[in-house]
Design a protein around this motif. Structure first.
Motif, short mmCIF file in Angstrom:
data_model
loop_
_atom_site.label_atom_id
_atom_site.label_comp_id
_atom_site.label_asym_id
_atom_site.label_seq_id
_atom_site.Cartn_x
_atom_site.Cartn_y
_atom_site.Cartn_z
N ARG A 104 7.88 -11.95 -50.87
CA ARG A 104 8.37 -10.95 -51.82
C ARG A 104 8.79 -9.67 -51.10
O ARG A 104 9.83 -9.09 -51.41
N ARG A 105 7.99 -9.25 -50.15
CA ARG A 105 8.32 -8.05 -49.38
C ARG A 105 9.59 -8.27 -48.56
O ARG A 105 10.43 -7.37 -48.44
N GLN A 106 9.76 -9.46 -48.00
CA GLN A 106 10.97 -9.75 -47.24
C GLN A 106 12.21 -9.64 -48.10
O GLN A 106 13.25 -9.13 -47.66
N ARG A 107 12.13 -10.12 -49.36
CA ARG A 107 13.28 -10.02 -50.26
C ARG A 107 13.60 -8.56 -50.56
O ARG A 107 14.77 -8.16 -50.65
N GLU A 108 12.56 -7.74 -50.74
CA GLU A 108 12.77 -6.32 -51.00
C GLU A 108 13.44 -5.64 -49.80
O GLU A 108 14.35 -4.82 -49.95
N VAL A 109 12.97 -5.98 -48.60
CA VAL A 109 13.53 -5.39 -47.38
C VAL A 109 14.98 -5.83 -47.21
O VAL A 109 15.85 -5.01 -46.87
N LEU A 110 15.27 -7.11 -47.46
CA LEU A 110 16.64 -7.60 -47.34
C LEU A 110 17.57 -6.88 -48.31
O LEU A 110 18.68 -6.48 -47.94
N SER A 111 17.12 -6.69 -49.54
CA SER A 111 17.93 -5.97 -50.52
C SER A 111 18.20 -4.54 -50.09
O SER A 111 19.32 -4.03 -50.21
N LEU B 216 18.21 -3.37 -46.96
CA LEU B 216 19.10 -3.38 -45.81
C LEU B 216 20.55 -3.62 -46.23
O LEU B 216 21.47 -2.97 -45.72
N LEU B 217 20.77 -4.55 -47.16
CA LEU B 217 22.12 -4.83 -47.63
C LEU B 217 22.72 -3.63 -48.36
O LEU B 217 23.92 -3.36 -48.26
N GLY C 136 26.05 -1.19 -47.34
CA GLY C 136 27.17 -1.03 -48.26
C GLY C 136 27.61 -2.29 -48.93
O GLY C 136 28.72 -2.37 -49.47
N ALA C 137 26.75 -3.33 -48.94
CA ALA C 137 27.14 -4.63 -49.49
C ALA C 137 26.62 -4.85 -50.90
O ALA C 137 26.89 -5.88 -51.50
N GLN D 209 24.57 -2.17 -36.55
CA GLN D 209 24.30 -3.35 -35.72
C GLN D 209 22.88 -3.86 -35.93
O GLN D 209 22.65 -5.06 -36.11
N VAL D 210 21.92 -2.94 -35.95
CA VAL D 210 20.52 -3.33 -36.15
C VAL D 210 20.31 -3.85 -37.57
O VAL D 210 19.62 -4.86 -37.78
N VAL D 211 20.92 -3.20 -38.55
CA VAL D 211 20.76 -3.62 -39.95
C VAL D 211 21.30 -5.02 -40.16
O VAL D 211 20.66 -5.87 -40.80
N LEU D 212 22.48 -5.32 -39.62
CA LEU D 212 23.07 -6.65 -39.78
C LEU D 212 22.22 -7.71 -39.09
O LEU D 212 22.05 -8.83 -39.61
N ALA D 213 21.69 -7.37 -37.91
CA ALA D 213 20.84 -8.32 -37.20
C ALA D 213 19.58 -8.65 -38.00
O ALA D 213 19.16 -9.82 -38.08
N GLU D 214 18.99 -7.63 -38.62
CA GLU D 214 17.78 -7.87 -39.42
C GLU D 214 18.10 -8.62 -40.70
O GLU D 214 17.29 -9.43 -41.18
N CYS D 215 19.28 -8.38 -41.27
CA CYS D 215 19.71 -9.15 -42.45
C CYS D 215 19.81 -10.63 -42.10
O CYS D 215 19.37 -11.50 -42.87
N ALA D 216 20.40 -10.94 -40.95
CA ALA D 216 20.54 -12.33 -40.52
C ALA D 216 19.17 -12.97 -40.30
O ALA D 216 18.93 -14.12 -40.69
N HIS D 217 18.27 -12.22 -39.68
CA HIS D 217 16.92 -12.75 -39.43
C HIS D 217 16.18 -13.03 -40.74
O HIS D 217 15.58 -14.10 -40.90
N LEU D 218 16.24 -12.09 -41.68
CA LEU D 218 15.53 -12.26 -42.95
C LEU D 218 16.15 -13.38 -43.78
O LEU D 218 15.43 -14.14 -44.45
#
Length: 287
Positions: free
Chosen positions: A203-210, A212-213, A217-218, A239-248
């Motif tokens: 649940r926390r991962q989904r919150e973090v992904l949202s 970050l996106l 600006g997505a 760059q860091v935000v996109l990398a973490e989005c891909a990881h999550l």
């Protein structure tokens, strides 16, 4: 000097001050343990400040109910929306005035309103420590601050994730890409986000992904999104935000399906970015 904040916070504050002095130690174990200690102590300050605000808001709500028991009762106060107290704020013994006359740590821990730090305030403080290490050209210090940031993020759960993540990304805006320590700072911040916000429950991962996106600006879910997004991310931050989005997204698997459209939008919008690093992370996210 006497500590005039919450009595139970005297030891964590001293721990932060002591550990922060050793974040650039050449001994790796010293840096690791001092980073963990400082991060945990900062998280304790954040939790204490939040509990204080909640108690104060509850007290004010009860007072409001007693004043207006019948018609026209005022709505419940939002957390942190309690009024200022001029007589306390102007007093020499107020928390804010005392913090200004003491160490930078005490000043940072007083928070913006003098009632203690939010998680964003604590992250901003660690980011300022990291910038100090960059000015001193200390790679070890940058790594130590990164460990402190990871420990802090792992120990704090806050609703305002966007502000917290922005504060954690702040060093990347202050260090230009041509700086010798830019890659070190980017790696330290990325590792802190990965360990602090990525290695948590689903649940926390989904919150973090949202969050970050939205920062990337997505996501445009509400009319107030422009206020929530704030300024545009720098190349290093993006760059860091996109990398973490891909990881999550990879970690969540099918659970990331609600964010599929936003993930695709983030990848496509950054695929033609002038910065090579951003294009690489966008390709990884899109793939």
């Amino acid at each position: 000097r006497r500590w005039r904040g919450a009595p139970e916070m005297w030891l964590p504050r001293r721990l932060v001050e002591t550990a922060a002095r050793h974040l650039s130690d050449e001994d790796t174990l010293v840096r690791v343990h001092c980073g963990q200690a400082a991060g945990s102590a900062l998280a304790a300050h954040v939790r204490c400040a939040r509990a204080t605000r909640e108690r104060f808001a509850a007290t004010q709500n009860r007072a409001d109910e007693e004043k207006k028991p019948h018609d026209g009762a005022s709505p419940p106060r939002r957390l942190g929306s309690f009024p200022k107290m001029p007589q306390m704020m102007s007093s020499k013994n107020s928390t804010t005035e005392f913090a200004k006359r003491t160490s930078p740590v005490a000043k940072a821990l007083s928070g913006g309103d003098g009632r203690g730090p939010t998680s964003a305030d604590a992250c901003a403080f660690v980011s300022s420590l990291m910038m100090r290490q960059v000015k001193g050209s200390s790679r070890a210090g940058v790594a130590g601050c990164g460990g402190c940031l990871a420990s802090l993020l792992k120990s704090v759960e806050d609703e305002d994730l966007q502000a917290t993540i922005r504060a954690a990304l702040a060093p990347l805006r202050g260090v230009p890409s041509e700086h010798p320590l830019h890659a070190t700072v980017r790696a330290a911040v990325a590792d802190a986000l990965r360990r602090g916000l990525g290695e948590v429950h689903e649940r926390r991962q989904r919150e973090v992904l949202s969050a970050l996106l939205t920062l990337a600006g997505a996501v445009d879910r509400h009319a107030d999104d422009l206020k929530e997004k704030g300024r545009k991310l720098s190349d290093g931050e993006l760059q860091v935000v996109l990398a973490e989005c891909a990881h999550l997204a990879a970690a969540l698997g099918e659970a990331a399906a609600p964010e599929a459209e936003a993930l695709e939008r983030a990848a496509l919008s950054s695929a033609s970015d002038p910065a090579f690093g951003v294009r690489c992370e966008a390709a990884a996210l899109g793939g």
